[in-house]
Design a protein around this motif. Structure first.
Motif, PDB file in Angstrom:
ATOM      1  N   TYR A  65       0.813  -1.208   0.000  1.00 28.14           N
ATOM      2  CA  TYR A  65       0.000   0.000   0.000  1.00 28.14           C
ATOM      3  C   TYR A  65       0.855   1.269   0.000  1.00 28.14           C
ATOM      4  O   TYR A  65       0.338   2.376   0.016  1.00 28.14           O
ATOM      5  CB  TYR A  65      -0.895   0.037   1.236  1.00 28.14           C
ATOM      6  N   GLY A  66       2.172   1.122  -0.007  1.00 25.84           N
ATOM      7  CA  GLY A  66       3.062   2.260   0.190  1.00 25.84           C
ATOM      8  C   GLY A  66       2.918   3.372  -0.815  1.00 25.84           C
ATOM      9  O   GLY A  66       3.192   4.536  -0.498  1.00 25.84           O
ATOM     10  N   LYS A  81       1.987  21.087  13.437  1.00 27.11           N
ATOM     11  CA  LYS A  81       2.174  21.475  12.046  1.00 27.11           C
ATOM     12  C   LYS A  81       2.699  20.301  11.240  1.00 27.11           C
ATOM     13  O   LYS A  81       3.591  19.581  11.690  1.00 27.11           O
ATOM     14  CB  LYS A  81       3.167  22.646  11.968  1.00 27.11           C
ATOM     15  N   VAL A  82       2.140  20.098  10.032  1.00 23.88           N
ATOM     16  CA  VAL A  82       2.640  19.079   9.116  1.00 23.88           C
ATOM     17  C   VAL A  82       3.848  19.645   8.375  1.00 23.88           C
ATOM     18  O   VAL A  82       3.757  20.669   7.695  1.00 23.88           O
ATOM     19  CB  VAL A  82       1.562  18.641   8.114  1.00 23.88           C
ATOM     20  N   LEU A  83       4.993  18.978   8.500  1.00 26.97           N
ATOM     21  CA  LEU A  83       6.230  19.448   7.887  1.00 26.97           C
ATOM     22  C   LEU A  83       6.429  18.891   6.486  1.00 26.97           C
ATOM     23  O   LEU A  83       6.816  19.599   5.566  1.00 26.97           O
ATOM     24  CB  LEU A  83       7.429  19.063   8.759  1.00 26.97           C
ATOM     25  N   VAL A  84       6.186  17.584   6.330  1.00 25.94           N
ATOM     26  CA  VAL A  84       6.379  16.903   5.048  1.00 25.94           C
ATOM     27  C   VAL A  84       5.299  15.851   4.898  1.00 25.94           C
ATOM     28  O   VAL A  84       4.920  15.197   5.876  1.00 25.94           O
ATOM     29  CB  VAL A  84       7.768  16.229   4.961  1.00 25.94           C
ATOM     30  N   SER A  85       4.809  15.670   3.680  1.00 21.46           N
ATOM     31  CA  SER A  85       3.854  14.610   3.381  1.00 21.46           C
ATOM     32  C   SER A  85       4.255  13.979   2.056  1.00 21.46           C
ATOM     33  O   SER A  85       4.320  14.665   1.029  1.00 21.46           O
ATOM     34  CB  SER A  85       2.428  15.168   3.296  1.00 21.46           C
ATOM     35  N   GLN A  86       4.536  12.660   2.091  1.00 19.12           N
ATOM     36  CA  GLN A  86       4.991  11.950   0.900  1.00 19.12           C
ATOM     37  C   GLN A  86       4.430  10.535   0.885  1.00 19.12           C
ATOM     38  O   GLN A  86       4.033  10.016   1.939  1.00 19.12           O
ATOM     39  CB  GLN A  86       6.525  11.875   0.876  1.00 19.12           C
ATOM     40  N   PRO A  87       4.407   9.889  -0.287  1.00 18.87           N
ATOM     41  CA  PRO A  87       3.999   8.481  -0.324  1.00 18.87           C
ATOM     42  C   PRO A  87       4.857   7.650   0.613  1.00 18.87           C
ATOM     43  O   PRO A  87       6.068   7.858   0.710  1.00 18.87           O
ATOM     44  CB  PRO A  87       4.214   8.086  -1.790  1.00 18.87           C
ATOM     45  N   ALA A  88       4.222   6.710   1.305  1.00 23.82           N
ATOM     46  CA  ALA A  88       4.939   5.904   2.296  1.00 23.82           C
ATOM     47  C   ALA A  88       6.100   5.152   1.675  1.00 23.82           C
ATOM     48  O   ALA A  88       7.131   4.930   2.328  1.00 23.82           O
ATOM     49  CB  ALA A  88       3.976   4.935   2.969  1.00 23.82           C
ATOM     50  N   SER A  89       5.965   4.747   0.419  1.00 19.97           N
ATOM     51  CA  SER A  89       7.033   3.990  -0.233  1.00 19.97           C
ATOM     52  C   SER A  89       8.309   4.815  -0.392  1.00 19.97           C
ATOM     53  O   SER A  89       9.406   4.264  -0.446  1.00 19.97           O
ATOM     54  CB  SER A  89       6.567   3.504  -1.609  1.00 19.97           C
ATOM     55  N   ALA A  90       8.176   6.140  -0.445  1.00 21.93           N
ATOM     56  CA  ALA A  90       9.345   7.009  -0.602  1.00 21.93           C
ATOM     57  C   ALA A  90       9.998   7.330   0.726  1.00 21.93           C
ATOM     58  O   ALA A  90      11.198   7.620   0.773  1.00 21.93           O
ATOM     59  CB  ALA A  90       8.944   8.306  -1.309  1.00 21.93           C
ATOM     60  N   GLY A  91       9.221   7.281   1.818  1.00 21.13           N
ATOM     61  CA  GLY A  91       9.763   7.650   3.114  1.00 21.13           C
ATOM     62  C   GLY A  91      10.020   9.148   3.203  1.00 21.13           C
ATOM     63  O   GLY A  91       9.841   9.892   2.226  1.00 21.13           O
ATOM     64  N   ILE A  92      10.436   9.586   4.363  1.00 18.27           N
ATOM     65  CA  ILE A  92      10.698  11.010   4.596  1.00 18.27           C
ATOM     66  C   ILE A  92      12.026  11.151   5.316  1.00 18.27           C
ATOM     67  O   ILE A  92      12.315  10.421   6.263  1.00 18.27           O
ATOM     68  CB  ILE A  92       9.580  11.654   5.455  1.00 18.27           C
ATOM     69  N   ALA A  93      12.844  12.090   4.877  1.00 20.54           N
ATOM     70  CA  ALA A  93      14.045  12.499   5.596  1.00 20.54           C
ATOM     71  C   ALA A  93      13.988  14.009   5.759  1.00 20.54           C
ATOM     72  O   ALA A  93      13.908  14.740   4.776  1.00 20.54           O
ATOM     73  CB  ALA A  93      15.307  12.080   4.858  1.00 20.54           C
ATOM     74  N   PHE A  94      13.994  14.453   6.999  1.00 23.25           N
ATOM     75  CA  PHE A  94      13.874  15.878   7.296  1.00 23.25           C
ATOM     76  C   PHE A  94      15.141  16.334   7.994  1.00 23.25           C
ATOM     77  O   PHE A  94      15.483  15.822   9.061  1.00 23.25           O
ATOM     78  CB  PHE A  94      12.651  16.125   8.183  1.00 23.25           C
TER      79      PHE A  94
END
Length: 341
Positions: free
Chosen positions: A75-76, A96-109
């Motif tokens: 489902y990513g 506050k929402v900082l980043v929103s991306q598809p789960a398959s891509a992941g997030i690096a902040f």
């Protein structure tokens, strides 16, 4: 777990999706699944990693990763992950929402460099776009130290920061003045919430609170603050919710040259009585400490004394008993002795 100042509106920069960093230490915040799975057609397992650690100083570089480690139903690409931030402003903790991306891509902040405005609670969760898919949410505090802190927090009742479930302990803050606006706060790594400690008592420039933890509160960060944003040092308290062994080690940093004694305590599963064991082994950074008395892996006296500690003795310690298993990890901090003229 060195800094001060009034917390202002947040300004984040250097946001870039990338893969997880290799070779770095991280702080993983784990929590139990509290939602029923019977109503979900899929489950996505995520985790939040803070590199190099969640406890930093102003000017450090930090990366916060929100990644998927389990997605059997794939489902990513359909589920979006949010990295949200709740500020540390007393009386006005906004989210506050900082980043929103598809789960398959992941997030690096990335926070390069960290400032006081970056501290707060970071949460990795989903936006609910696929209600039939359950995505685990994770929380971490990013704590930026005051140098020096405006007041000092300590454990008044014990010489340790590990406790058994339902074992009462008392924390106290020595206040710089008689200002009654100081409050003792706590952050629950499990729930991701910041709340006031119960039953706070102010007397003789000291604020104290006696707390009885429950097994659902495995890791709690405590500190004192006032409306201006001034804070004390923090204490990261661990609760042995399942284990029957806890380690006694100094809650606050010790000075170079001091002797430090480690002790292990065992709680009987039936009677709940706490006792001291004579057969205990001690680890530092997941390696057995050499027995300085030459009697094998277990100290016959039950305790272990680090003589004239230096920065080399700083690290993560734990103890283990044959009859009770191992304790949680405990960080021993060693500070340099002031140079005398």
């Amino acid at each position: 777990m060195r800094l001060a100042s009034v917390l202002l509106c947040v300004l984040f920069s250097f946001v870039s999706p990338k893969s997880t960093l290799d070779g770095s230490s991280s702080h993983h915040v784990q929590r139990r699944d509290t939602k029923p799975k019977s109503n979900y057609t899929g489950v996505i397992g995520t985790k939040l990693e803070v590199f190099p650690t969640w406890f930093v100083s102003a000017g450090d570089n930090v990366t916060i990763n929100c990644i998927v480690h389990n997605d059997k139903m794939k489902y990513g690409d359909k589920v979006y992950l949010h990295l949200t931030w709740t500020n540390m402003r007393p009386g006005n903790r906004t989210k506050k929402v900082l980043v929103s991306q598809p789960a398959s891509a992941g997030i690096a902040f990335e926070l390069n460099p960290v400032t006081h405005e970056h501290q707060g609670v970071y949460t990795c969760d989903d936006n609910g776009s696929l209600p039939e898919v359950y995505v685990h949410d994770w929380h971490s505090m990013l704590w930026v130290e005051d140098a020096p802190p405006k007041t000092s927090m300590e454990v008044m009742s014990h010489n340790r920061i590990q406790f058994f479930s339902n074992e009462a302990f008392t924390l106290g803050c020595q206040l710089p003045n008689d200002n009654a606006q100081w409050k003792m706060m706590r952050f629950n790594f499990w729930k991701g919430t910041v709340t006031e400690c119960p039953g706070q008592v102010s007397s003789d420039h000291r604020l104290s609170s006696t707390i009885t933890p429950v097994h659902l509160d495995p890791y709690i960060l405590y500190w004192c603050e006032n409306p201006a944003g001034d804070r004390s040092n923090s204490l990261n308290v661990s609760i042995a919710s399942v284990a029957t062994v806890v380690l006694e080690s100094p809650p606050l940093p010790v000075m170079e040259g001091e002797d430090v004694m480690l002790r292990c305590f065992l709680r009987d599963k039936k009677t709940k009585e706490i006792s001291f064991s004579f057969h205990t082994s001690y680890d530092k950074n997941n390696r057995l400490i050499d027995n300085r008395l030459g009697r094998g892996p277990f100290e016959q006296e039950g305790n272990f004394t680090l003589k004239a500690v230096t920065k080399a003795d700083e690290g993560v310690y734990k103890c283990e008993m044959p009859e009770g298993g191992g304790s949680l990890d405990s960080w021993l901090s060693v500070k340099a002795r002031p140079v005398e003229e």
